[in-house]
Design a protein around this motif. Structure first.
Motif, PDB file in Angstrom:
ATOM      1  N   MET A 305       2.778  36.851  14.321  1.00 22.86           N
ATOM      2  CA  MET A 305       1.793  36.013  14.859  1.00 22.86           C
ATOM      3  C   MET A 305       0.696  36.405  15.855  1.00 22.86           C
ATOM      4  N   ASN A 306       1.562  37.148  16.766  1.00 24.81           N
ATOM      5  CA  ASN A 306       0.757  37.805  18.080  1.00 24.81           C
ATOM      6  C   ASN A 306      -0.270  38.670  17.352  1.00 24.81           C
ATOM      7  N   GLY A 307       0.427  39.542  16.617  1.00 23.93           N
ATOM      8  CA  GLY A 307      -0.550  40.607  15.776  1.00 23.93           C
ATOM      9  C   GLY A 307      -1.852  39.897  15.379  1.00 23.93           C
ATOM     10  N   SER A 308      -1.502  38.849  14.663  1.00 22.54           N
ATOM     11  CA  SER A 308      -2.657  37.949  14.041  1.00 22.54           C
ATOM     12  C   SER A 308      -3.652  37.589  15.005  1.00 22.54           C
ATOM     13  N   HIS A 309      -3.178  36.900  16.172  1.00 23.71           N
ATOM     14  CA  HIS A 309      -4.088  36.478  17.192  1.00 23.71           C
ATOM     15  C   HIS A 309      -5.043  37.538  17.690  1.00 23.71           C
ATOM     16  N   ASP A 310      -4.262  38.771  17.895  1.00 24.68           N
ATOM     17  CA  ASP A 310      -5.025  39.804  18.472  1.00 24.68           C
ATOM     18  C   ASP A 310      -6.222  40.269  17.690  1.00 24.68           C
ATOM     19  N   SER A 311      -5.794  40.393  16.276  1.00 22.25           N
ATOM     20  CA  SER A 311      -6.701  40.726  15.320  1.00 22.25           C
ATOM     21  C   SER A 311      -7.838  39.756  15.309  1.00 22.25           C
ATOM     22  N   LEU A 312      -7.716  38.523  15.482  1.00 21.85           N
ATOM     23  CA  LEU A 312      -8.671  37.425  15.414  1.00 21.85           C
ATOM     24  C   LEU A 312      -9.643  37.393  16.486  1.00 21.85           C
ATOM     25  N   ARG A 313      -9.116  38.131  17.773  1.00 20.84           N
ATOM     26  CA  ARG A 313      -9.801  38.173  18.947  1.00 20.84           C
ATOM     27  C   ARG A 313     -10.610  39.279  18.834  1.00 20.84           C
ATOM     28  N   ASP A 314      -9.958  40.445  18.630  1.00 20.27           N
ATOM     29  CA  ASP A 314     -10.786  41.682  18.703  1.00 20.27           C
ATOM     30  C   ASP A 314     -11.585  42.122  17.438  1.00 20.27           C
ATOM     31  N   LEU A 315     -10.982  41.752  16.121  1.00 16.91           N
ATOM     32  CA  LEU A 315     -11.735  42.196  15.247  1.00 16.91           C
ATOM     33  C   LEU A 315     -12.705  41.185  14.601  1.00 16.91           C
ATOM     34  N   TYR A 316     -12.050  39.984  14.457  1.00 17.39           N
ATOM     35  CA  TYR A 316     -12.748  38.918  13.924  1.00 17.39           C
ATOM     36  C   TYR A 316     -13.687  38.341  14.797  1.00 17.39           C
ATOM     37  N   GLU A 317     -13.428  38.242  16.030  1.00 19.20           N
ATOM     38  CA  GLU A 317     -13.924  37.747  17.089  1.00 19.20           C
ATOM     39  C   GLU A 317     -14.311  36.117  17.007  1.00 19.20           C
ATOM     40  N   VAL A 318     -13.182  35.362  16.716  1.00 23.46           N
ATOM     41  CA  VAL A 318     -13.502  33.890  16.632  1.00 23.46           C
ATOM     42  C   VAL A 318     -12.646  33.118  17.711  1.00 23.46           C
ATOM     43  N   THR A 319     -12.003  33.804  18.737  1.00 22.77           N
ATOM     44  CA  THR A 319     -11.241  33.180  19.486  1.00 22.77           C
ATOM     45  C   THR A 319     -11.830  32.621  20.726  1.00 22.77           C
ATOM     46  N   GLY A 320     -12.384  33.107  21.691  1.00 24.45           N
ATOM     47  CA  GLY A 320     -13.051  32.812  22.642  1.00 24.45           C
ATOM     48  C   GLY A 320     -12.050  32.422  23.806  1.00 24.45           C
ATOM     49  N   ILE A 321     -12.496  32.141  25.065  1.00 25.36           N
ATOM     50  CA  ILE A 321     -11.845  32.017  26.367  1.00 25.36           C
ATOM     51  C   ILE A 321     -10.858  31.254  26.303  1.00 25.36           C
ATOM     52  N   GLU A 322     -11.159  29.962  25.548  1.00 26.63           N
ATOM     53  CA  GLU A 322     -10.217  28.759  25.929  1.00 26.63           C
ATOM     54  C   GLU A 322      -8.919  29.288  25.138  1.00 26.63           C
ATOM     55  N   LEU A 323      -9.240  29.751  23.907  1.00 26.86           N
ATOM     56  CA  LEU A 323      -7.921  29.930  22.985  1.00 26.86           C
ATOM     57  C   LEU A 323      -7.132  31.374  23.325  1.00 26.86           C
TER      58      LEU A 323
END
Ligand code: GLA
Length: 393
Positions: A305-323
């Motif tokens: 799950m952690n790996g998934s978030h990091d990828s959404l943050r760095d590669l897919y770029e859909v997280t943002g400061i709040e998430l």
């Protein structure tokens, strides 16, 4: 609110007898892993929640449809001969989109009075829209079958597809099938392992004894989320088109990691390579997650799950400061073994796996630290996994 209370409110609003009121419900979802993979023909791993949409309704003897939400003042009256005029209304457009798609599929829309009760945060990333769509589709399809004397249960996978089409064609969000599928097909205490290329699925019991699923809402006002969502989707399609010039796969989500690595150069654009890399590796993470749960390895599941978030943050770029803040703060808590954003991103919710005895501390500390950094408070939901769409008899 519970069924009895909803029926009482219905009677106070529309009058008549309790006995003629029927109740339909469909839940929201939390996706545990497999994000932005559904529209790429990949794997997702969502579960239905116990929060969702409940509809009380009564059939009328004309074709008029009247609907109201328990938390809004106005009754909306729908004229299905001119569906376009409801596209931009504040509340009720999902329902109109569903009716339009049901008619296209051959269902007859029966006039009725309806009262909707939603227990999900609106636009909070837990699929409040899919819950409305699937509950509405089930209700109208049931009435249509009865009117036509068709004596068979409503096909819930078809209802999921109707909900998705309503969103794609009427509301204008190019979403995948995950949310509606989870809302339609969820089962208490189970997670759905869904292969989005052909909708093959398996219900997996959630083996995380001693741990809880904790959802945290950023409470960020969503802005531009829909247009960015459609943009990501287009980037994936463009990456796949390039890949297809050298390898023969119909979807990004079915390309094995090693094949992708050998051929990704052909995409020729750094941003699109990042998007595609996320999708290919995320699908691989879903498969590894199922394996981890089958082996009762919750710690490994949390790491994925952690790996998934990091990828959404760095590669897919859909997280943002709040998430990112919610997730960073969550991971600092002893007893939190995995945390990631869930849903489309750009705000919405995170999902964390937290040891039962650490849940209170988690809420307190993540809540405080998030508020200090972001300036307003998050909300928390410790949710059970519930059933999909159904009539409540
Ligand atoms: C939204 C969409 C889904 C899916 C997720 C991201 O929830 O409705 O179809 O694409 O985003 O995984």
């Amino acid at each position: 609110m519970n069924k009895q209370k909803l029926i009482e409110e219905f009677i106070a609003l529309y009058g008549g007898e309790k006995e003629s009121v029927r109740v339909f419900a469909s839940p929201g979802r939390v996706n545990l892993i497999g994000e932005h993979t559904d529209y790429n023909g990949g794997f997702v791993f969502p579960a239905a929640l116990t929060m969702g949409t409940t509809i009380a309704l009564r059939v009328r003897d004309d074709n008029i449809i009247r609907m109201k939400a328990t938390d809004l003042d106005d009754i909306v009256e729908i004229d299905l001969s001119a569906p376009e005029k409801y596209k931009d209304i504040f509340w009720g457009n999902y329902q109109v989109g569903v009716c339009v798609e049901l008619e296209k599929a051959g269902y007859e829309i029966v006039g009725c009075d309806m009262l909707y009760d939603d227990t999900l945060p609106h636009g909070g990333g837990l699929s409040s829209s899919a819950a409305i769509e699937v509950a509405t589709a089930l209700a109208f399809a049931t009435l249509s079958n009865e009117k036509k004397g068709i004596d068979k249960p409503v096909d819930m996978i078809e209802m999921a597809k109707i909900g998705q089409k309503a969103e794609n064609n009427y509301v204008g969000v190019n979403c995948g099938i995950m949310d509606q599928f989870a809302s339609a097909m969820g089962k208490e205490n189970h997670v759905i392992f869904l292969d989005c290329k052909d909708l093959d699925y398996k219900l997996v019991p959630l083996n995380i004894s001693g741990y809880k699923i904790v959802i945290a809402n950023t409470n960020k006002k969503r802005s531009l989320a829909d247009s960015k969502y459609n943009e990501r989707r287009a980037e994936c399609d463009a990456a796949l088109e390039k890949l297809k010039t050298v390898i023969d796969y119909d979807y990004l989500g079915v390309i094995p990691v090693d094949v992708f690595e050998k051929n990704k150069y052909v995409i020729g654009d750094e941003i699109k390579i990042k998007r595609a890399t996320h999708v290919v590796y995320e699908c691989d993470r879903v498969l590894k997650s199922i394996e981890a749960l089958e082996n009762n390895d919750v710690i490994k599941f949390g790491a994925l799950m952690n790996g998934s978030h990091d990828s959404l943050r760095d590669l897919y770029e859909v997280t943002g400061i709040e998430l990112d803040t919610l997730v960073d703060e969550a991971r600092k808590i002893d007893g939190c073994i995995g945390s990631r954003m869930t849903g489309a991103g750009f705000g919405g919710c995170s999902v964390s796996i937290v040891r039962e005895d650490a849940v209170d501390k988690f809420k307190e500390e993540v809540g405080k630290n998030y508020t200090d950094k972001i300036g307003y408070a998050p909300s928390f939901y410790v949710s059970d996994l519930g059933d999909g769409g159904r009539e409540i008899k």
